[in-house]
Design an enzyme around this catalytic site. Sequence first.
Site, PDB file in Angstrom:
ATOM      1  N   LYS A  13       0.822  -1.218   0.000  1.00 51.42           N
ATOM      2  CA  LYS A  13       0.000   0.000   0.000  1.00 51.42           C
ATOM      3  C   LYS A  13       0.858   1.272   0.000  1.00 51.42           C
ATOM      4  CE  LYS A  13      -2.383   0.670   3.768  1.00 51.42           C
ATOM      5  NZ  LYS A  13      -1.929   1.936   4.372  1.00 51.42           N
ATOM      6  N   ARG A  88      -9.614   3.754   8.909  1.00 47.56           N
ATOM      7  CA  ARG A  88      -9.174   2.387   9.163  1.00 47.56           C
ATOM      8  C   ARG A  88     -10.301   1.572   9.796  1.00 47.56           C
ATOM      9  NH1 ARG A  88      -3.229   2.760   9.257  1.00 47.56           N
ATOM     10  NH2 ARG A  88      -2.305   1.252  10.650  1.00 47.56           N
ATOM     11  N   ARG A 127      10.869 -11.913   4.963  1.00 47.33           N
ATOM     12  CA  ARG A 127      11.747 -10.743   5.083  1.00 47.33           C
ATOM     13  C   ARG A 127      12.873 -11.004   6.066  1.00 47.33           C
ATOM     14  NH1 ARG A 127       7.763  -5.881   6.515  1.00 47.33           N
ATOM     15  NH2 ARG A 127       6.779  -5.713   4.491  1.00 47.33           N
ATOM     16  N   ARG A 162      12.421  -9.971  12.043  1.00 51.87           N
ATOM     17  CA  ARG A 162      11.917  -9.093  13.116  1.00 51.87           C
ATOM     18  C   ARG A 162      10.656  -9.700  13.741  1.00 51.87           C
ATOM     19  NH1 ARG A 162      11.922  -3.493   9.815  1.00 51.87           N
ATOM     20  NH2 ARG A 162      10.095  -4.556   9.002  1.00 51.87           N
ATOM     21  N   ARG A 173      -2.161  -9.470  12.886  1.00 54.66           N
ATOM     22  CA  ARG A 173      -2.416  -8.154  12.269  1.00 54.66           C
ATOM     23  C   ARG A 173      -3.436  -8.267  11.133  1.00 54.66           C
ATOM     24  NH1 ARG A 173       3.371  -6.460  10.806  1.00 54.66           N
ATOM     25  NH2 ARG A 173       2.429  -4.771   9.656  1.00 54.66           N
TER      26      ARG A 173
HETATM   27  P1  AMP Z   1       0.890   2.994   9.811  1.00 53.79           P
HETATM   28  O1  AMP Z   1       2.079   3.872   9.591  1.00 53.79           O
HETATM   29  O2  AMP Z   1      -0.285   3.337   8.947  1.00 53.79           O
HETATM   30  O3  AMP Z   1       1.224   1.520   9.798  1.00 53.79           O
HETATM   31  O4  AMP Z   1       0.399   3.295  11.309  1.00 53.79           O
HETATM   32  C1  AMP Z   1       1.235   3.086  12.413  1.00 53.79           C
HETATM   33  C2  AMP Z   1       0.397   3.042  13.687  1.00 53.79           C
HETATM   34  O5  AMP Z   1      -0.289   4.285  13.875  1.00 53.79           O
HETATM   35  C3  AMP Z   1      -0.698   1.998  13.728  1.00 53.79           C
HETATM   36  O6  AMP Z   1      -0.219   0.746  14.152  1.00 53.79           O
HETATM   37  C4  AMP Z   1      -1.663   2.591  14.738  1.00 53.79           C
HETATM   38  O7  AMP Z   1      -1.172   2.430  16.054  1.00 53.79           O
HETATM   39  C5  AMP Z   1      -1.588   4.070  14.411  1.00 53.79           C
HETATM   40  N1  AMP Z   1      -2.579   4.479  13.396  1.00 53.79           N
HETATM   41  C6  AMP Z   1      -2.312   4.985  12.142  1.00 53.79           C
HETATM   42  N2  AMP Z   1      -3.439   5.271  11.486  1.00 53.79           N
HETATM   43  C7  AMP Z   1      -4.459   4.927  12.316  1.00 53.79           C
HETATM   44  C8  AMP Z   1      -5.862   4.966  12.202  1.00 53.79           C
HETATM   45  N3  AMP Z   1      -6.479   5.407  11.084  1.00 53.79           N
HETATM   46  N4  AMP Z   1      -6.600   4.535  13.256  1.00 53.79           N
HETATM   47  C9  AMP Z   1      -6.017   4.089  14.388  1.00 53.79           C
HETATM   48  N5  AMP Z   1      -4.696   4.020  14.562  1.00 53.79           N
HETATM   49  C10 AMP Z   1      -3.909   4.430  13.537  1.00 53.79           C
END
Ligand code: AMP
Length: 216
Positions: A13, A88, A127, A162, A173
């Site tokens: 993505k 999300r 990975r 990791r 996840r």
């Molecule tokens: P990402 O960089 O999109 O993988 O986001 C990293 C972390 O930020 C996620 O694991 C969540 O803890 C938090 N996060 C990012 N976007 C959201 C969202 N739309 N709703 C809730 N938590 C978010």
Amino acid sequence: MRLVLVGPPGSGKGTQAERLVKQFGLTQVGTGAMLREAIARGTEMGRRVEPLLRAGLLVDDPTVNDVVAELFRAPDRPDCFVMDGYPRTYSQAIAFDALMRQQFLSLDAVVHLTIPDDEVVKRISGRRCCSNPECGVCYHVHARRSKAEGRCDHCGWPLVLRDDDKEETVRRRLGEFHKNTDALVEHYRRQGLVRDVSATDPVDVTFANVLKALGK
Ligand code: AMP
């Protein structure tokens, strides 16, 4: 163009978002990056969400909705954008709809990257990343091997799997992703906005299919 990009972890993505940004001059709105920035700045909100990000748990809807609303209510709000990582959950999608209406903006499409869970597990659990914190380059046991087995090409440190990339973690996840996202995609599907694009192919092919799905 105003897009929402939805896809499970490991669907590529982030890469597709970058390509869309480059091709159409869009602003990438990544809530993960915005939250990490708040943590780095040490704001009250940043301190509150830090443990959640560290544990890989979702931040509560009101907090994330506020972060996005603040961005879109600013005088220099993004006009053409790709949402990467927001909404999300179904409840975030409802809040985002209301925000868009309030700002007299409308979405053009929701690009939904699809990939079987088993394929994601194969991609991510293969990975191997450099254990040197200052390097961190990642390789792949099938797709991108290092020259010397188990060693980084750049700095020679050992490559490791990791915790985040272990099968059990990836499956957890993915479970979370489906629980939160399936209802959100159906919500947008009812609005006729969803463009399903297979993300199983190589990056270039997937991007060509994204463009086709967008009629570009
Ligand atoms: P990402 O960089 O999109 O993988 O986001 C990293 C972390 O930020 C996620 O694991 C969540 O803890 C938090 N996060 C990012 N976007 C959201 C969202 N739309 N709703 C809730 N938590 C978010």
